[in-house]
Design a protein around this motif. Structure first.
Motif, mmCIF file in Angstrom:
data_model
loop_
_atom_site.group_PDB
_atom_site.id
_atom_site.type_symbol
_atom_site.label_atom_id
_atom_site.label_comp_id
_atom_site.label_asym_id
_atom_site.label_seq_id
_atom_site.Cartn_x
_atom_site.Cartn_y
_atom_site.Cartn_z
ATOM 1 N N ALA A 1 92.169 55.717 -13.488
ATOM 2 C CA ALA A 1 90.941 56.578 -13.706
ATOM 3 C C ALA A 1 90.156 55.897 -14.868
ATOM 4 O O ALA A 1 88.701 56.067 -14.588
ATOM 5 N N GLY A 2 90.750 55.476 -15.755
ATOM 6 C CA GLY A 2 89.576 54.572 -16.693
ATOM 7 C C GLY A 2 88.594 53.707 -15.943
ATOM 8 O O GLY A 2 87.547 53.376 -16.326
ATOM 9 N N LEU A 3 89.568 52.611 -15.221
ATOM 10 C CA LEU A 3 88.796 51.510 -14.611
ATOM 11 C C LEU A 3 87.721 52.139 -13.377
ATOM 12 O O LEU A 3 86.757 51.793 -13.314
ATOM 13 N N THR A 4 88.149 53.141 -12.820
ATOM 14 C CA THR A 4 87.294 54.046 -11.844
ATOM 15 C C THR A 4 86.009 54.370 -12.498
ATOM 16 O O THR A 4 84.803 54.432 -12.227
ATOM 17 N N SER A 5 86.355 55.081 -13.616
ATOM 18 C CA SER A 5 85.178 55.621 -14.418
ATOM 19 C C SER A 5 84.081 54.694 -14.690
ATOM 20 O O SER A 5 82.874 54.601 -14.720
ATOM 21 N N LEU A 6 84.839 53.336 -15.285
ATOM 22 C CA LEU A 6 83.926 52.285 -15.763
ATOM 23 C C LEU A 6 83.109 51.878 -14.593
ATOM 24 O O LEU A 6 81.845 51.347 -14.769
ATOM 25 N N TYR A 7 83.890 51.670 -13.295
ATOM 26 C CA TYR A 7 82.967 51.200 -12.307
ATOM 27 C C TYR A 7 81.801 51.803 -11.845
ATOM 28 O O TYR A 7 80.686 51.700 -11.676
ATOM 29 N N LEU A 8 82.093 53.208 -11.790
ATOM 30 C CA LEU A 8 81.265 54.202 -11.429
ATOM 31 C C LEU A 8 79.746 54.283 -12.478
ATOM 32 O O LEU A 8 78.737 54.547 -12.394
ATOM 33 N N LEU A 9 80.147 53.924 -13.746
ATOM 34 C CA LEU A 9 79.091 53.825 -14.688
ATOM 35 C C LEU A 9 78.471 52.565 -14.619
ATOM 36 O O LEU A 9 77.445 52.481 -14.811
ATOM 37 N N TRP A 10 79.107 51.559 -14.331
ATOM 38 C CA TRP A 10 78.733 50.101 -14.169
ATOM 39 C C TRP A 10 77.742 49.875 -12.990
ATOM 40 O O TRP A 10 76.749 49.435 -12.900
ATOM 41 N N GLN A 11 78.200 50.314 -11.901
ATOM 42 C CA GLN A 11 77.623 50.229 -10.679
ATOM 43 C C GLN A 11 76.188 50.338 -10.257
ATOM 44 O O GLN A 11 75.184 49.661 -9.917
ATOM 45 N N GLN B 1 64.693 41.826 -8.237
ATOM 46 C CA GLN B 1 63.729 41.550 -6.906
ATOM 47 C C GLN B 1 62.354 42.078 -7.148
ATOM 48 O O GLN B 1 61.212 41.257 -6.837
ATOM 49 N N ARG B 2 62.002 43.169 -7.794
ATOM 50 C CA ARG B 2 60.566 43.435 -7.984
ATOM 51 C C ARG B 2 59.909 42.324 -8.991
ATOM 52 O O ARG B 2 58.839 42.055 -8.709
ATOM 53 N N TYR B 3 60.442 41.810 -9.944
ATOM 54 C CA TYR B 3 59.828 41.025 -10.727
ATOM 55 C C TYR B 3 59.558 39.650 -9.959
ATOM 56 O O TYR B 3 58.571 39.000 -9.952
ATOM 57 N N THR B 4 60.661 39.263 -9.022
ATOM 58 C CA THR B 4 60.168 37.921 -8.367
ATOM 59 C C THR B 4 59.034 38.275 -7.274
ATOM 60 O O THR B 4 58.201 37.511 -7.300
ATOM 61 N N GLU B 5 59.002 39.550 -6.597
ATOM 62 C CA GLU B 5 57.933 39.788 -6.014
ATOM 63 C C GLU B 5 56.617 39.815 -6.578
ATOM 64 O O GLU B 5 55.596 39.183 -6.341
ATOM 65 N N GLN C 1 74.201 50.706 -12.622
ATOM 66 C CA GLN C 1 73.237 49.804 -13.606
ATOM 67 C C GLN C 1 73.088 48.472 -12.903
ATOM 68 O O GLN C 1 72.123 47.679 -13.113
ATOM 69 N N GLN C 2 74.029 47.921 -12.237
ATOM 70 C CA GLN C 2 74.107 46.697 -11.319
ATOM 71 C C GLN C 2 72.914 46.668 -10.410
ATOM 72 O O GLN C 2 72.141 45.898 -10.061
ATOM 73 N N GLN C 3 72.959 47.967 -9.834
ATOM 74 C CA GLN C 3 71.877 48.054 -8.686
ATOM 75 C C GLN C 3 70.525 48.103 -9.214
ATOM 76 O O GLN C 3 69.594 47.514 -8.713
ATOM 77 N N ALA C 4 70.073 48.872 -10.327
ATOM 78 C CA ALA C 4 68.994 48.793 -11.155
ATOM 79 C C ALA C 4 68.728 47.507 -11.521
ATOM 80 O O ALA C 4 67.311 47.315 -11.405
ATOM 81 N N LEU C 5 69.598 46.856 -12.010
ATOM 82 C CA LEU C 5 69.122 45.522 -12.273
ATOM 83 C C LEU C 5 68.923 44.459 -11.249
ATOM 84 O O LEU C 5 67.796 43.798 -11.313
#
Length: 166
Positions: A40-50, A61-65, A52-56
């Motif tokens: 449950a802890g690892l799943t929660s961390l992944y759900l919080l991390w994912q 991509q926007r910076y490159t464009e 942020q990774q997509q936003a990054l």
């Protein structure tokens, strides 16, 4: 009175039954609960991390464009004179005006040549043809010194212009 001292009896009152219940569980059940907590802890961390990774990734991509767009803009020619057509001389201006206005579907009513390179015109025709024709003149570096227009409800325009060619 210390606030932590007030919560200590409450903590012990809640923690003691939980601790007793934990100790009554079999070792196998304790390991299963521990594995469940870790999962449950690892799943929660992944759900919080994912997200942020997509936003990054999206920001990268926007910076490159935008960087590529900036480079493309910097490569554009500084002056627009390279995009313009040939310069029309003052002597050739009346002939070019008569020919191009006819091609644009405009009726040339009157043309008076003043000084070298200065021409007064009166013409009529469709408004969109007139606007396109004036744009073409400006691309050939013919300056519009004065311009008056009357447009009827059918988008037919009557215009008077004073033009100058360098």
């Amino acid at each position: 009175m210390n606030p932590s001292s007030a919560t200590t009896p409450i903590r012990t009152a809640l923690a003691n039954p939980l601790r007793q219940r934990w100790q009554r569980l079999a070792k196998r059940e304790q390991r299963a609960v521990q594995a469940l907590v870790v999962f449950a802890g690892l799943t929660s961390l992944y759900l919080l991390w994912q997200p942020q990774q997509q936003a990054l990734a999206l920001a990268e991509q926007r910076y490159t464009e935008e960087t590529q767009l900036l480079l493309d803009l910097q490569r554009l020619p500084v002056s627009t004179s390279a995009l313009r057509g040939p310069v029309i001389s003052g002597d050739a201006l009346p002939g070019m005006l008569a020919r191009s206005s006819s091609q644009a579907g405009l009726n040339l009513e009157r043309m008076d040549q003043e000084d070298e390179g200065r021409v007064n015109l009166s013409l009529e025709g469709p408004l969109n043809g007139l606007i396109t024709w004036i744009d073409q003149l400006e691309q050939q570096q013919v300056a519009v010194l004065s311009f008056s227009i009357e447009v009827n409800k059918d988008a037919m325009a009557s215009a008077r212009l004073q033009l100058h060619s360098p």
